[in-house]
Scaffold this motif. Structure first.
Motif, short mmCIF file in Angstrom:
data_model
loop_
_atom_site.label_atom_id
_atom_site.label_comp_id
_atom_site.label_asym_id
_atom_site.label_seq_id
_atom_site.Cartn_x
_atom_site.Cartn_y
_atom_site.Cartn_z
N ALA A 113 0.74 -3.98 4.68
CA ALA A 113 0.66 -3.13 5.17
C ALA A 113 0.58 -2.18 2.56
O ALA A 113 -0.74 -1.98 2.84
N LYS A 114 1.64 -3.15 2.29
CA LYS A 114 1.50 -2.69 1.20
C LYS A 114 0.70 -3.09 -0.10
O LYS A 114 -0.14 -2.42 -0.64
N LEU A 115 0.15 -4.45 0.12
CA LEU A 115 -0.97 -5.19 -0.78
C LEU A 115 -2.12 -5.08 -0.36
O LEU A 115 -2.93 -4.65 -0.51
N ASP A 116 -2.57 -4.62 1.35
CA ASP A 116 -3.76 -4.12 1.62
C ASP A 116 -3.82 -2.85 0.80
O ASP A 116 -5.12 -2.62 0.36
N LYS A 117 -3.22 -1.93 0.88
CA LYS A 117 -2.84 -0.29 0.35
C LYS A 117 -4.24 -0.70 -1.05
O LYS A 117 -5.15 0.19 -1.68
N LEU A 118 -2.78 -1.04 -1.94
CA LEU A 118 -3.65 -1.51 -3.35
C LEU A 118 -5.66 -2.33 -3.06
O LEU A 118 -6.41 -2.18 -4.57
#
Length: 701
Positions: free
Chosen positions: A685-690
Motif C-alpha cells: 500500500a505504501k508503494l501503491d500510494k506513490l
C-alpha cells in the motif's frame, strides 16, 4: 595522598627545678643568695639545668619557622625492581612499588549483644567483677585488724640497758634522713626541635592484581616400540585407505574422471598429508574466531549497538557506518564481480572474483567470508577463468552455482574439501560461447532435479538441470534484436543476436522473467515461449547492468545502466515511473528486504546512494563515498536479509561492510491508541500510494 605540613617553632629550654632539703645550705648559681635552715619549701629557689649539647640561639633564630612534610612512602621500599616483559621482549623497570607497611594486625570477631553467646559473655564478666570487688573488701578488713592489734609501746624491765641504745639508734636514723637532701627523679629531656603542633598521615592504597588461571590440558605419556611388522601393517592400511577414497570419488563425481591420473595422485597425496591436520582443524578454527573476536571487538560492538544519534536532528538524511573490511592477498588484483548472502547462515556471504577489463583476463576465485572472522575466508576455491556471477541455493545452502568468463557454468559443493567444482559444463554439454553474466537457482523440476538458469552475451538463456550427476542444458530463449533481420540472396534470414547482461525472475509468477541487454533494452519473457517476447521496454541508452523485481510489489521492478541512471518501472506501463541521474555509471542496485520503498545503488566514482521513496522521491537521502581509495570503483552492493547492513565490493578486491543509520531504515511511527501495522500488505500500500501519484501526473500530461 595529601602530605601534612607542620610549623615547628624553636622553643626556649625548659628549666628543671631541684628542691633543697631542710638543714642544707647552697648558693644559687644566678643570685648567689644563701639558703638556710628552716626556710619554707615554697620559698626555696629553683636551679636551671641545661643539656650539655643544647645550642644557644638568638631570639630571631628562635622565632624562625621550619616546614616539615610527612608522606606515606616507605623509605625502605626498593625503587629499582626490574622484570621481564613478554609483550615487548625486554626487561622493564617496575613503576609502581607497594608502599604499605603493616605494623600490627589482629584477627578478631564481633558478637551481637542480643545473641545467646553475647548474654553468656556478659554474665561471665559480671561474675568476675563481683568476685574481684569481694576480694578487695576482705583484704581491706584484714589490714585494719592488723593495725589495731600492734602494741603502742615496748615494755621493758627497769634497769635494763636495752632501752637506751634503741632510742639512740632511732634518733640517729631520723637525723640522717633529715640531713640528707632528697635526690630528684631523673626526667628525660625531650628534643625541643622535633616538636610539631599537628600532623596527619595517610596510607597509599594497595594495588589490586587481577589474575586468571586456566585448567591445564590433559596430558598422557605414550611410549611404544615399533618393529618391522607394525610398520608394514601401517603402510598396508594407508594404501587401503587411498584405494577407498579413489573408489568414492569415482562413484560420486564424474568430474574426477576428467581430471586425469595426475589430479587423482595430487588429491590422494594431499589427503594422506592432511590426515593429522584435519583432526585439529575444527579446534583451530574456533581459536581463530576467538582471537578475531577480541581483535575486532569494537567493530562488533558498533555492529550490534551503535546508532547514529545525529539522525534525531536531521529528518531526511542518513549515514553509513563502515564496519569490517574483507580482503585476501590471493585476490589482490581481481575485481569483485558478484556478491550473495547465504540464505541459511546470515553471517556468511559469497564473493566472486574476476575482471571486467576484457583485455586482461586471468584466473578467478570464489571466497566465502563470515562476519565472525573478517581476517580470512571460511572457504576458498580457485578457477582458471574469471567468475562473473554466482548464486546460492535456498534449500541447499552448501551448493553455489557460478558463471565463468569463458562461458562455462559450474556448481561448487562446500561440503567437499577439494577446490574442484562438483559439476561443470563443457563444450559437449552446451556451454555458452560468451561470458555468463548472471545465474539464478529455480525451483526443482517435476522429477525433483535441481536446476538453474544462466544468461550470456551469446544471446542464449539456458536452463541447466542436474540429472544423475550430469548437467543437462535446455535453451529457453534466444535473444534477437527487433528489426535487425536481413535477407540473404539464397533466401535465408540473418538475425542480429541480442547480448543478455542481466535477468531476474518474478517472485510469485514462476514463468515470468526480465532480461536486460547490452543495447539498453529490457525484455519481459516467459519460460513457455522461446520464440517471442511478452513485452519490450526501451530502458537505457547503454548496457543494462542489473534488473531486479521489488520483493513486495508484484508489478514494480528496477533497472540500472552505465548511462548514469536508475529507473523504476511498472511492468504494465512501458515508460518508467521514476528516473534518477547519479552523475556516474551505476554498477549495481538492490532492494532493501525490510521496506518496499528503500533501495541502494553504487557508482563507479566510489559512492553509495540510498533512496527511500516514502521520505524523498526526488533524490537520495544518503550519498556517501565508501571506497577504500578514491580511485576504486564500486561494482556491487547487497543487503543482508535480517541485519541493517550492506556489503559493497570494488574493482580492487575489497569488500566493505556498512551499517545503515536509523533514518535509512525508518519504520512507521506509533500513534496513541493505535497499533502499528506491519507486513507485506502495508508495504504494498505504501508503494501503491506513490505510484498512483505518478500515474495521475502522467494521465494529466
Amino acid at each position: 595522598m595529601f602530605p601534612a605540613s607542620t610549623k615547628t617553632p624553636h622553643k626556649q629550654p625548659r628549666k628543671q627545678s631541684i628542691s633543697i632539703g631542710r638543714g642544707t645550705r647552697k648558693k644559687d648559681e644566678d643570685s648567689g643568695t644563701e639558703v638556710g635552715e628552716g626556710t619554707d619549701e615554697w620559698a626555696q629557689s629553683k636551679a636551671t639545668v641545661r643539656p650539655p649539647d643544647q645550642l644557644e640561639l638568638t631570639d630571631a633564630e628562635l622565632k624562625e619557622e621550619f616546614t616539615r612534610i610527612l608522606t606515606a612512602n616507605n623509605p625502605h621500599a626498593p625503587q629499582n625492581i626490574v622484570r621481564y616483559s613478554f609483550k615487548e621482549g625486554t626487561y622493564k623497570l617496575i613503576g609502581f612499588v607497594n608502599q604499605l607497611a603493616v605494623h600490627y594486625t589482629q584477627v578478631g570477631n564481633l558478637i551481637p549483644k542480643d545473641s545467646d553467646e553475647g548474654r553468656r559473655q556478659h554474665y561471665r564478666d559480671e561474675l568476675v567483677a563481683d568476685s574481684q570487688e569481694s576480694a578487695k573488701v576482705v583484704i581491706s578488713e584484714t589490714e585494719n585488724l592488723e593495725e589495731d592489734e600492734e602494741p603502742k609501746e615496748l615494755e621493758t624491765e627497769p634497769g635494763s640497758q636495752t632501752d637506751v641504745p634503741a632510742a639512740g639508734a632511732a634518733e640517729k636514723v631520723t637525723e640522717e634522713e633529715l640531713m640528707t637532701p632528697k635526690q630528684p627523679k631523673e626526667q628525660k629531656l625531650t628534643n625541643q626541635f622535633n616538636f610539631s603542633e599537628r600532623a596527619s598521615q595517610t596510607f597509599n592504597n594497595p594495588l589490586r592484581d587481577r589474575e586468571c588461571q586456566m585448567e591445564p590440558p590433559p596430558r598422557t605419556n605414550f611410549s611404544a616400540t615399533a618393529n618391522q611388522w607394525e610398520i608394514y601393517d601401517a603402510y598396508v592400511e594407508e594404501l587401503e585407505k587411498q584405494e577407498k577414497t579413489k573408489e568414492k570419488e569415482k562413484a560420486k563425481t564424474p568430474v574426477a574422471k576428467k581430471t586425469g591420473k595426475m589430479a587423482m595422485r595430487k588429491l590422494t597425496s594431499l589427503e594422506s598429508q592432511t590426515d593429522d591436520i584435519t583432526k585439529v582443524s575444527q579446534a583451530a578454527k574456533i581459536v581463530e574466531r576467538m582471537v578475531n573476536q577480541n581483535t575486532y571487538d569494537d567493530v562488533a560492538q558498533d555492529f550490534k549497538y551503535y546508532e547514529d544519534a545525529a539522525d534525531e536532528y536531521r529528518d531526511q538524511e542518513g549515514t553509513l557506518l563502515p564496519l569490517w573490511k574483507f580482503q585476501n592477498d590471493k585476490a589482490k588484483h581481481l575485481s569483485v564481480t558478484a556478491l550473495c548472502w547465504n540464505p541459511k547462515y546470515r553471517d556468511l556471504f559469497a564473493v566472486g572474483y574476476g575482471s571486467y577489463d576484457f583485455m586482461k583476463q586471468s584466473r578467478g576465485m570464489l571466497l566465502l567470508y563470515s562476519m565472525k572472522n573478517p581476517s580470512f575466508p571460511e572457504y576458498m576455491f580457485s578457477s582458471d577463468s574469471g567468475i562473473m556471477c554466482l548464486d546460492i541455493h535456498v534449500d541447499h545452502p552448501y551448493l553455489v552455482a557460478v558463471g565463468h568468463y569463458d562461458g562455462n557454468v559450474a556448481i561448487y559443493n562446500l561440503k567437499k574439501p577439494h577446490s574442484q567444482p562438483s559439476f561443470r559444463s563443457s563444450a559437449k554439454s552446451g556451454k555458452h560461447t560468451d561470458p555468463v553474466w548472471q545465474v539464478k537457482w529455480q525451483k526443482d523440476d517435476m522429477d525433483q532435479n535441481l536446476n538453474f538458469f544462466s544468461v550470456s552475451s551469446d544471446g542464449r538463456i539456458v536452463s541447466w538441470t542436474l540429472v544423475k550427476s550430469e548437467l543437462v542444458h535446455i535453451d529457453v530463449i534466444k535473444l534477437k534484436v527487433e528489426g535487425s533481420t536481413t535477407e540473404v540472396p539464397e533466401g535465408l534470414q540473418l538475425h542480429t543476436v541480442g547480448c543478455g547482461t542481466a535477468f531476474d525472475f518474478h517472485k510469485e509468477i514462476d514463468y515470468l522473467f526480465l532480461v536486460g541487454t547490452e543495447e539498453g533494452k529490457i525484455y519481459k519473457c516467459s519460460k513457455s515461449y522461446s520464440s517471442q517476447f511478452l513485452d519490450t521496454y526501451d530502458a537505457h541508452n547503454m548496457a543494462v547492468d542489473a534488473v531486479s523485481w521489488n520483493p513486495y510489489h508484484t508489478k514494480v521492478f528496477m533497472s540500472c545502466s552505465s548511462d548514469w541512471t536508475v529507473k523504476i518501472w511498472d511492468h504494465t506501463i512501458k515508460t518508467p515511473m521514476f528516473i534518477y541521474d547519479l552523475n556516474s555509471a551505476v554498477g549495481d542496485v538492490a532492494w532493501a528486504p525490510y521496506s518496499s520503498t528503500v533501495f541502494a545503488a553504487v557508482t563507479t566514482d566510489g559512492k553509495a546512494h540510498v533512496f527511500d521513496l516514502a521520505i524523498n522521491k526526488y533524490e537520495a537521502i544518503c550519498n556517501q563515498p565508501v571506497a577504500a581509495k578514491k580511485k576504486n570503483k564500486i561494482t556491487h552492493v547487497h543487503f543482508n536479509p535480517i541485519h541493517p547492513i550492506i556489503i559493497v565490493g570494488d574493482d580492487r578486491g575489497h569488500i566493505i561492510c556498512l551499517k545503515l543509520s536509523p533514518n535509512l531504515r525508518k519504520m512507521p511511527k506509533e500513534k496513541k491508541g493505535q497499533e502499528v501495522q506491519k507486513g507485506p500488505a502495508v508495504e504494498i500500500a505504501k508503494l501503491d500510494k506513490l505510484l498512483n501519484l505518478v500515474r495521475e501526473v502522467k494521465t494529466k500530461t
